[in-house]
Design a protein around this motif. Sequence first.
Motif, PDB file in Angstrom:
ATOM      1  N   ASN A  26       6.559  13.517 -24.923  1.00  0.00           N
ATOM      2  CA  ASN A  26       5.937  13.717 -26.330  1.00  0.00           C
ATOM      3  C   ASN A  26       4.476  13.097 -26.012  1.00  0.00           C
ATOM      4  OD1 ASN A  26       5.154  12.068 -29.048  1.00  0.00           O
ATOM      5  ND2 ASN A  26       6.632  13.552 -29.375  1.00  0.00           N
ATOM      6  N   ALA A  27       3.553  14.060 -26.202  1.00  0.00           N
ATOM      7  CA  ALA A  27       2.127  13.652 -25.934  1.00  0.00           C
ATOM      8  C   ALA A  27       1.773  12.698 -26.849  1.00  0.00           C
ATOM      9  CB  ALA A  27       1.341  15.098 -26.041  1.00  0.00           C
ATOM     10  N   ASP A  34       5.141  17.762 -28.854  1.00  0.00           N
ATOM     11  CA  ASP A  34       3.924  17.894 -29.462  1.00  0.00           C
ATOM     12  C   ASP A  34       4.029  17.081 -31.069  1.00  0.00           C
ATOM     13  OD1 ASP A  34       2.480  18.504 -27.034  1.00  0.00           O
ATOM     14  OD2 ASP A  34       2.865  20.646 -27.759  1.00  0.00           O
ATOM     15  N   SER A  35       4.963  16.603 -31.382  1.00  0.00           N
ATOM     16  CA  SER A  35       5.120  16.241 -32.775  1.00  0.00           C
ATOM     17  C   SER A  35       4.756  14.977 -32.967  1.00  0.00           C
ATOM     18  CB  SER A  35       6.531  16.520 -32.893  1.00  0.00           C
ATOM     19  OG  SER A  35       6.893  16.248 -34.436  1.00  0.00           O
TER      20      SER A  35
END
Length: 356
Positions: free
Chosen positions: A163-164, A101-102
Amino acid sequence: MNRLRALTRTPWFWGIVGIAVLLLVNTIKDPTYLAVGINPTTGQLSGNVLDILRVSAPIVMIALGMTFVIATSGIDLSVGSVMAVGGAVAMVTLSNLGQPDSVGAMLTAIGLAIALGALLGAVNGFLVSVVGLQPFITTLVMMLAGRGIARVITGGQNTNAENAPFRALANGQFLGLPLSFVLAIVIVIAVSVVMRRTALGLMIESIGINPRASRLAGIRPRPILITVYVLSAVLAATGGLFTVSEVMTVDVSGTGYQMELDAILAVVIGGTSLAGGKFSIVGSTVGALLIATLNKTVLFLGVSAAATPAFKAIVIVALVLLQSERVRALVLHRGNRPQTPAAPLAEPAQPKEVVA
């Protein structure tokens, strides 16, 4: 009428006509083809048109970069491999960082991918402008080397990551449009402003038209050529980011495979001559949208894999023929040609009087 005739002489006009015809064919097969609805799972707008816009983003990127290379009388056959390299760097970086989520991880992956793409483009530009190798040979070597670099980066394995924020590049939306397409159009506008508001665009065209005359006019071709190939590689790496963000997986053999052909076709359809000189950014963008629509149409109509190249060739040849002034004059203005009246028969000569 004069405005219509002038419009028909614009190459990208026939690209728009081709897109409309393909959409019409798909709509005839399925009247709901152009319908747009809401995906109950994601809550986002969905539809075939949005799918076309999303898959067109990588093609727009590589076609934009290819436009300036071709305008200098060059060619870049390495864009597909650079796409794979950019995607490989992004996936390996995200996988190693392990931060699903970074935003910082996403920016790091994007920065490294673009930096490596710029380095590969600089190598192409150096070999072409300084060493003096032919662009075809130079970029052909880089096309082969790029796949090898992508395999080295990934260890020869297809690599995925989570990774969103990065996934949203292709699967997110902005004002109902695919985010990747919106970003691609923003990049196109930014590059257009730089090319048309500065002397860079004119210098690129002058090198393509007559490199010797441009050199005598004070234009240094080496920095321009290096800049052009770096820009092409950076845009190709960006296209690779859009491609892998859709599935969050890089296939070192399949990512960007034969995309250089689609880029060249998009540029030619848009009206940029392979001989170099004047270029059309709008035309290349329209050509990229046409290629994306054509690829989607091939799948929708169920054209077999064996017949797909022939089907695409027929459509592209038809568009290229319509761009020809001679063909347009024959097809569009044949009935408007005035009939030339027959010449009157010559009167018989009168005998001259003989003076005694």
